[in-house]
Design an enzyme around this catalytic site. Structure first.
Site, PDB file in Angstrom:
ATOM      1  N   CYS A 108       0.867  -1.180   0.000  1.00 13.42           N
ATOM      2  CA  CYS A 108       0.000   0.000   0.000  1.00 13.42           C
ATOM      3  C   CYS A 108       0.910   1.239   0.000  1.00 13.42           C
ATOM      4  CB  CYS A 108      -0.912  -0.008   1.217  1.00 13.42           C
ATOM      5  SG  CYS A 108      -1.958  -1.484   1.287  1.00 13.42           S
ATOM      6  N   GLY A 150       1.714  -5.789   9.006  1.00 14.39           N
ATOM      7  CA  GLY A 150       1.337  -7.036   8.354  1.00 14.39           C
ATOM      8  C   GLY A 150      -0.131  -7.155   8.001  1.00 14.39           C
ATOM      9  N   GLU A 151      -0.419  -8.177   7.221  1.00 14.24           N
ATOM     10  CA  GLU A 151      -1.788  -8.474   6.806  1.00 14.24           C
ATOM     11  C   GLU A 151      -2.236  -9.723   7.565  1.00 14.24           C
ATOM     12  OE1 GLU A 151      -4.377  -7.231   5.278  1.00 14.24           O
ATOM     13  OE2 GLU A 151      -5.359  -9.156   5.567  1.00 14.24           O
ATOM     14  N   SER A 179      -8.128  -6.382  11.105  1.00 20.48           N
ATOM     15  CA  SER A 179      -8.236  -5.433   9.998  1.00 20.48           C
ATOM     16  C   SER A 179      -7.550  -6.013   8.771  1.00 20.48           C
ATOM     17  CB  SER A 179      -7.573  -4.113  10.408  1.00 20.48           C
ATOM     18  OG  SER A 179      -7.638  -3.177   9.358  1.00 20.48           O
ATOM     19  N   SER A 202     -10.059  -2.292   5.341  1.00 19.43           N
ATOM     20  CA  SER A 202      -9.388  -1.056   4.915  1.00 19.43           C
ATOM     21  C   SER A 202      -9.782  -0.760   3.480  1.00 19.43           C
ATOM     22  CB  SER A 202      -7.866  -1.235   5.011  1.00 19.43           C
ATOM     23  OG  SER A 202      -7.496  -1.405   6.360  1.00 19.43           O
ATOM     24  N   HIS A 204     -10.487   2.679   1.854  1.00 21.41           N
ATOM     25  CA  HIS A 204      -9.643   3.823   1.424  1.00 21.41           C
ATOM     26  C   HIS A 204     -10.001   4.514   0.111  1.00 21.41           C
ATOM     27  CE1 HIS A 204      -7.429   2.642   4.868  1.00 21.41           C
ATOM     28  NE2 HIS A 204      -6.563   1.833   4.284  1.00 21.41           N
ATOM     29  N   ASN A 278      -1.362   9.558   9.292  1.00 20.31           N
ATOM     30  CA  ASN A 278      -0.163   9.846  10.062  1.00 20.31           C
ATOM     31  C   ASN A 278       0.967   9.966   9.039  1.00 20.31           C
ATOM     32  OD1 ASN A 278       1.174  10.099  12.549  1.00 20.31           O
ATOM     33  ND2 ASN A 278       0.103   8.313  13.363  1.00 20.31           N
ATOM     34  N   CYS A 320       1.424   2.507  11.647  1.00 21.31           N
ATOM     35  CA  CYS A 320       1.912   1.247  11.129  1.00 21.31           C
ATOM     36  C   CYS A 320       3.299   1.327  10.482  1.00 21.31           C
ATOM     37  CB  CYS A 320       0.876   0.835  10.089  1.00 21.31           C
ATOM     38  SG  CYS A 320       0.986  -0.802   9.506  1.00 21.31           S
TER      39      CYS A 320
END
Ligand code: SAH
Length: 362
Positions: A108, A150-151, A179, A202, A204, A278, A320
């Site tokens: 991402c 991480g995923e 998530s 997520s 977005h 952020n 993150c």
């Protein structure tokens, strides 16, 4: 604590099956060493001190923000960085943000973790040790989100294994959220799981092309298919899915994009969390508070409930991947012992080890 190593060690020492559960309960309640586990025979405590490291993670660095947020950077036994965050809220809630992988294989474009190299999946014990660290040093914890590195859906066995033991640390499954970028096989497995864990998605960007630009994984699992999986999840679990939407100035925060998002979402199924970005070392800027509030108002006028996520720990790079990214820019981190901190609470529980291992899914 490497729970499999603990089990093996206890078996080799000829200990009864309930011992591992006894040791685990102490750790889950904040004990900081085997020596304080007073209902474990002293000779066994000594033997464990010699053979089983108390944590699978070594604390490398810790940062504290004025709002009470604490972010820890750990190294695994093989030197992989792992981050976790403790957030304290005014209403007393204490929420853990946990990592499921060291680094992340997805890329991402706005995410600091996505820009670093992928290490590996974490074990269930490495996930639990993030929680135990804060349980030892900061007292009771009651919520957890898998929103660290991480995923989680790409390491779901270990994540669900950790979730099965987190209640012993104080975090019920109902107060745990996973998530995901929209990893459909994982969403489907969570739908089938009996654990009442919250699903967060997520999203977005409501537009497929923009979403693919921000999140290349959208080419593999397109938005429309992910939403269908989320809706099946809702039908089965009857728990709302949280949509995460990080607010990027001039990219996904326009009036038209709010309308498009609202029309995409079934108001019975979804609740939207708008996340102030952020800033990372990337080409993106954070939307202004005014723009975020305007976006939220459009959503609620269109019937979609939306809240703006509180920003926590901004001055300590709490987003993150940020701490690990910064640390590696400074050169190779060196392991530093954890240790210290609060003692354990009493425990009379004797959970059989077989039960613990079953719960861990091994
Ligand atoms: N891979 C999972 C979980 C980890 S990221 C997922 O993507 O959902 C947790 C959340 O933090 C995601 O919604 C992610 O998009 C968001 N995020 C990543 N970097 C961020 C940043 N710099 N500022 C704000 N949110 C960020």
């Amino acid at each position: 604590m490497d729970l499999k190593l603990l089990e093996r060690t206890l078996a080799e020492l000829g200990e009864p099956a309930y011992r591992a559960g006894q040791v685990w309960r102490w750790a889950a309640r904040g004990a900081d060493r085997f020596g304080s586990m007073t209902d474990v025979p002293a000779a066994l405590r000594d033997a464990l001190e010699q053979t089983v490291p108390f944590s699978t993670l070594a604390l490398e660095r810790e940062a504290r923000a004025r709002d009470g947020t604490v972010k820890a950077l750990f190294l695994t036994g093989d030197g992989k960085p792992v981050e976790a965050v403790l957030m304290r809220y005014r209403d007393g809630r204490r929420s853990l943000c946990l990592s499921s992988q060291s680094g992340c294989p997805l890329t991402c474009s706005f995410c600091a973790t996505g820009q670093m190299s992928f290490g590996r999946n974490l074990t269930a014990s490495e996930i639990l040790d993030q929680a135990l660290h804060f349980r030892r040093h900061a007292g009771a914890v009651d919520h957890a989100v898998f929103m660290g590195m991480g995923e989680p859906m790409m390491n779901l066995d270990a994540v669900l294994g950790a979730c099965s033991l987190l209640p012993d640390v104080g975090v019920a499954n109902r107060r745990t959220a996973i998530s995901t970028v929209g990893w459909i096989p994982g969403i489907e497995r969570l739908t089938e799981s009996p654990m009442p864990i919250r699903l967060a998605f997520s999203l977005h960007a409501a537009d497929e092309a923009l979403r693919s630009e921000l999140m290349p994984v959208n080419d593999r699992y397109p938005l429309a298919d992910v939403l269908a999986a989320c809706e099946r999840h809702y039908e089965r679990k009857r728990r709302r899915v949280f949509v995460e939407y990080v607010m990027l100035a001039g990219v996904n925060d326009s009036h038209a994009q709010a309308v498009q998002l609202a029309r995409l979402l079934d108001p019975r199924v979804y609740k939207v969390n708008l996340i102030p970005f952020n800033p990372t070392r990337s080409r993106f800027d954070a939307s202004s508070p005014k723009a975020i509030e305007a976006f939220r108002r459009v959503l609620s006028r269109e019937g979609i409930s939306a809240t703006v996520r509180l920003t926590r720990g901004r001055e300590i790079d709490a987003a993150c991947g940020q701490l690990a990214a910064r640390s590696s820019r400074r050169g190779q981190p060196s392991p530093l012992g954890g240790g210290g901190g609060g003692g354990g609470g009493g425990s009379t529980a004797t959970v059989a080890w077989a039960t613990l291992l079953d719960r861990l899914g091994s």
